[in-house]
Design an enzyme around this catalytic site. Structure first.
Site, PDB file in Angstrom:
ATOM      1  N   ASP A   1       0.849  -1.185   0.000  1.00 16.07           N
ATOM      2  CA  ASP A   1       0.000   0.000   0.000  1.00 16.07           C
ATOM      3  C   ASP A   1       0.886   1.236   0.000  1.00 16.07           C
ATOM      4  O   ASP A   1       2.092   1.139   0.203  1.00 16.07           O
ATOM      5  CB  ASP A   1      -1.010   0.001   1.155  1.00 16.07           C
ATOM      6  CG  ASP A   1      -0.372   0.110   2.529  1.00 16.07           C
ATOM      7  OD1 ASP A   1       0.845  -0.106   2.647  1.00 16.07           O
ATOM      8  OD2 ASP A   1      -1.102   0.395   3.487  1.00 16.07           O
TER       9      ASP A   1
ATOM     10  N   PHE B   1       6.441   2.481  -4.387  1.00 13.62           N
ATOM     11  CA  PHE B   1       7.806   2.737  -3.919  1.00 13.62           C
ATOM     12  C   PHE B   1       8.358   4.111  -4.296  1.00 13.62           C
ATOM     13  O   PHE B   1       9.394   4.516  -3.776  1.00 13.62           O
ATOM     14  CB  PHE B   1       8.775   1.642  -4.392  1.00 13.62           C
ATOM     15  CG  PHE B   1       8.465   0.282  -3.856  1.00 13.62           C
ATOM     16  CD1 PHE B   1       8.694  -0.020  -2.516  1.00 13.62           C
ATOM     17  CD2 PHE B   1       7.914  -0.693  -4.667  1.00 13.62           C
ATOM     18  CE1 PHE B   1       8.396  -1.279  -2.010  1.00 13.62           C
ATOM     19  CE2 PHE B   1       7.606  -1.959  -4.163  1.00 13.62           C
ATOM     20  CZ  PHE B   1       7.850  -2.245  -2.830  1.00 13.62           C
TER      21      PHE B   1
ATOM     22  N   HIS C   1      10.480  -8.451   0.938  1.00 12.18           N
ATOM     23  CA  HIS C   1      10.172  -7.049   0.749  1.00 12.18           C
ATOM     24  C   HIS C   1      11.434  -6.214   1.012  1.00 12.18           C
ATOM     25  O   HIS C   1      12.257  -6.583   1.872  1.00 12.18           O
ATOM     26  CB  HIS C   1       9.062  -6.635   1.719  1.00 12.18           C
ATOM     27  CG  HIS C   1       8.438  -5.319   1.407  1.00 12.18           C
ATOM     28  ND1 HIS C   1       8.990  -4.124   1.825  1.00 12.18           N
ATOM     29  CD2 HIS C   1       7.314  -5.006   0.725  1.00 12.18           C
ATOM     30  CE1 HIS C   1       8.230  -3.139   1.402  1.00 12.18           C
ATOM     31  NE2 HIS C   1       7.211  -3.630   0.728  1.00 12.18           N
TER      32      HIS C   1
ATOM     33  N   TYR D   1       2.896   4.831   0.710  1.00 11.14           N
ATOM     34  CA  TYR D   1       3.535   5.438   1.876  1.00 11.14           C
ATOM     35  C   TYR D   1       2.492   6.257   2.641  1.00 11.14           C
ATOM     36  O   TYR D   1       1.629   6.907   2.041  1.00 11.14           O
ATOM     37  CB  TYR D   1       4.669   6.366   1.448  1.00 11.14           C
ATOM     38  CG  TYR D   1       5.827   5.675   0.758  1.00 11.14           C
ATOM     39  CD1 TYR D   1       6.520   4.629   1.356  1.00 11.14           C
ATOM     40  CD2 TYR D   1       6.251   6.101  -0.497  1.00 11.14           C
ATOM     41  CE1 TYR D   1       7.601   4.020   0.733  1.00 11.14           C
ATOM     42  CE2 TYR D   1       7.343   5.495  -1.136  1.00 11.14           C
ATOM     43  CZ  TYR D   1       8.003   4.457  -0.513  1.00 11.14           C
ATOM     44  OH  TYR D   1       9.069   3.855  -1.137  1.00 11.14           O
TER      45      TYR D   1
END
Length: 222
Positions: free
Chosen positions: A64, A77, A186, A66
């Site tokens: 999801d 990202f 991740h 930031y």
């Protein structure tokens, strides 16, 4: 026409917003804004505006957006120029240095990737200020699952970068006979260097380019 229509995603997004899941999501977002919630990013579907459906070559799947002020910009990202890259993005850049010998970028914007056919997609496309995963399971997943299905079923063979357990749960939506699926932890500092598949050292960027070139496609200028 909407940006999604001109970039080849319009039929899918229109179908979603008219569905029960889409209408419930819209009602939820409107209610949260009316209650004073600050919701990021301002353009949740920006990834679809920048990357045409028929030009997708690589899919990078995040979780999801930031949840800090000024960070999320509608691309997984990525942050706008002038915004300090968050730790996950710094680890991505560190792996690019290690893998391909690239210098540290001048800023954290990944728009240049999106414009080359890299779909920077989160599974959930909005979040509230300071509340990670606050909009998970509110309906976005119904849309992003359809986007992944479209990417798998149509167009050229693609590279899917599935980083972390959340993204890897979506592997079942992707035809592994046609596409290259790359798995790693991740890039978050909590997991980037841990087993069983550390993100730092995964070599996904070089592997993706080698696979694309092997099929006569241009490599991505990461």
């Amino acid at each position: 026409m909407t940006p999604q229509e001109t970039s080849g995603w319009g039929d899918l997004t229109a179908e979603f917003w008219s569905s029960p899941a889409g209408m419930a999501l819209m009602s939820f977002l409107e209610a949260r804004r009316a209650q004073g919630a600050t919701i990021y990013p301002p353009e949740p579907l920006r990834a679809l505006q920048l990357t045409r459906a028929d030009e997708v070559r690589v899919v990078v799947l995040g979780q999801d957006p930031y949840h800090g002020s000024g960070q999320a910009e509608g691309l997984a990202f990525s942050v706008a120029p002038g915004v300090k890259p968050p730790p996950s993005l710094r680890n991505i850049f560190q792996e690019l240095q290690r893998d391909l010998g690239l210098p540290m970028p001048a800023n954290g914007s990944l728009v240049r990737w999106a414009e080359q056919g890299v779909l920077l997609l989160n599974t959930c496309l909005t979040v509230e200020d300071g509340r990670p995963a606050s909009h998970a399971r509110r309906g976005w997943e119904a849309l992003t699952d359809k986007l992944l299905d479209r990417c798998s079923a149509s167009g050229q063979p693609k590279v899917f970068m599935l980083w972390g357990a959340h993204a890897q749960k979506k592997a079942a939506l992707i035809d592994a006979r046609r596409h290259l699926l790359l798995f790693a932890n991740h890039p978050s500092p909590l997991s980037a260097r841990r087993g069983p598949t550390p993100f730092i050292g995964c070599g996904h960027f070089g592997e993706a380019n080698a696979w694309l070139k092997g099929r006569g496609a241009e490599p991505v200028a990461w």
